[in-house]
Write an enzyme that holds these catalytic residues in place. Structure first.
Site, PDB file in Angstrom:
ATOM      1  N   ILE A  34       0.822  -1.218   0.000  1.00 13.22           N
ATOM      2  CA  ILE A  34       0.000   0.000   0.000  1.00 13.22           C
ATOM      3  C   ILE A  34       0.860   1.274   0.000  1.00 13.22           C
ATOM      4  CG2 ILE A  34      -0.284   0.440   2.491  1.00 13.22           C
ATOM      5  CD1 ILE A  34      -3.300   0.516   2.019  1.00 13.22           C
ATOM      6  N   GLN A  96      10.985  -5.068  10.907  1.00 12.19           N
ATOM      7  CA  GLN A  96       9.667  -5.627  10.558  1.00 12.19           C
ATOM      8  C   GLN A  96       8.582  -4.813  11.252  1.00 12.19           C
ATOM      9  OE1 GLN A  96       9.089  -9.760  11.676  1.00 12.19           O
ATOM     10  NE2 GLN A  96       7.155  -9.912  10.551  1.00 12.19           N
ATOM     11  N   HIS A 102       6.391 -11.921   5.603  1.00  8.31           N
ATOM     12  CA  HIS A 102       6.131 -11.516   4.219  1.00  8.31           C
ATOM     13  C   HIS A 102       7.438 -11.277   3.484  1.00  8.31           C
ATOM     14  CE1 HIS A 102       6.054  -8.039   6.933  1.00  8.31           C
ATOM     15  NE2 HIS A 102       6.672  -7.356   5.971  1.00  8.31           N
TER      16      HIS A 102
HETATM   17  P1  5GP Z   1       7.908  -4.648   6.865  1.00  4.48           P
HETATM   18  O1  5GP Z   1       8.531  -3.359   7.283  1.00  4.48           O
HETATM   19  O2  5GP Z   1       7.118  -5.283   8.004  1.00  4.48           O
HETATM   20  O3  5GP Z   1       8.879  -5.594   6.233  1.00  4.48           O
HETATM   21  O4  5GP Z   1       6.909  -4.284   5.711  1.00  4.48           O
HETATM   22  C1  5GP Z   1       5.529  -4.106   5.877  1.00  4.48           C
HETATM   23  C2  5GP Z   1       4.983  -3.586   4.565  1.00  4.48           C
HETATM   24  O5  5GP Z   1       3.591  -3.688   4.614  1.00  4.48           O
HETATM   25  C3  5GP Z   1       5.340  -2.132   4.290  1.00  4.48           C
HETATM   26  O6  5GP Z   1       6.037  -2.038   3.050  1.00  4.48           O
HETATM   27  C4  5GP Z   1       3.993  -1.433   4.251  1.00  4.48           C
HETATM   28  O7  5GP Z   1       3.935  -0.423   3.271  1.00  4.48           O
HETATM   29  C5  5GP Z   1       3.036  -2.566   3.974  1.00  4.48           C
HETATM   30  N1  5GP Z   1       1.691  -2.390   4.540  1.00  4.48           N
HETATM   31  C6  5GP Z   1       1.400  -1.958   5.805  1.00  4.48           C
HETATM   32  N2  5GP Z   1       0.065  -1.953   5.981  1.00  4.48           N
HETATM   33  C7  5GP Z   1      -0.479  -2.389   4.817  1.00  4.48           C
HETATM   34  C8  5GP Z   1      -1.830  -2.595   4.401  1.00  4.48           C
HETATM   35  O8  5GP Z   1      -2.799  -2.383   5.130  1.00  4.48           O
HETATM   36  N3  5GP Z   1      -2.011  -3.065   3.138  1.00  4.48           N
HETATM   37  C9  5GP Z   1      -0.967  -3.315   2.301  1.00  4.48           C
HETATM   38  N4  5GP Z   1      -1.269  -3.768   1.080  1.00  4.48           N
HETATM   39  N5  5GP Z   1       0.322  -3.128   2.657  1.00  4.48           N
HETATM   40  C10 5GP Z   1       0.555  -2.671   3.905  1.00  4.48           C
END
Ligand code: 5GP
Length: 137
Positions: A34, A96, A102
């Site tokens: 997103i 994270q 993911h």
């Molecule tokens: P992390 O930092 O945990 O590796 O990445 C989490 C990712 O999830 C981020 O790139 C963020 O933009 C994405 N994200 C967070 N909330 C949402 C959401 O509600 N929907 C989608 N599609 N992506 C999200």
């Protein structure tokens, strides 16, 4: 690590929160990030409830990497990208932010990815990109 059934990706998996879907099967879901760090930034998650790679079963891990490859191939083709970066963060100290494992698929280089603000997060734009990636699957 204890799994929070109310985390945002758990809610996406139940359909409680919408996402722009790229690929789904019985064990996997892929959807557009997103807040993309580059056009075509896609996330791939297992349906198994696991916070990090350390919590994921071997079977789910094996399936997940196959599906990451499948979707990464489509992102590369659909976005006409010369190179693809994969990354995956485990635990808050590693950066994270969503506690459901993911993989990130990012066209181009992580090191030169644009600031979030300079990449469109407009739902219509993300949908059009998802259509291109889906067509390349
Ligand atoms: P992390 O930092 O945990 O590796 O990445 C989490 C990712 O999830 C981020 O790139 C963020 O933009 C994405 N994200 C967070 N909330 C949402 C959401 O509600 N929907 C989608 N599609 N992506 C999200």
């Amino acid at each position: 690590m204890t799994y929070d059934n109310n985390n945002i990706f758990a809610k996406i998996l139940t359909g409680a929160i919408p996402c722009i879907k790229v690929y789904e099967d019985d064990q996997t879901l892929a959807f557009m990030d997103i807040m993309p760090q580059a056009e075509g930034h896609t996330l791939v998650i297992p349906k198994e409830a696991a916070v990090t790679i350390h919590d994921l079963s071997d079977d789910a891990a094996a399936n997940l990497i196959k599906k990451v490859k499948l979707v990464a191939n489509a992102v590369k083709k659909g976005m006409n990208a010369d190179g693809i970066t994969l990354f995956q963060l485990n635990g808050e100290p590693a950066g994270q932010t969503v506690p459901h494992i993911h993989f990130h698929i990012l066209p181009g280089s992580y090191l030169t990815a644009k600031a979030h603000a300079s990449v469109s997060s407009d739902a219509g734009d993300l949908q059009a990109i998802a259509d291109k990636i889906r067509a390349a699957l």
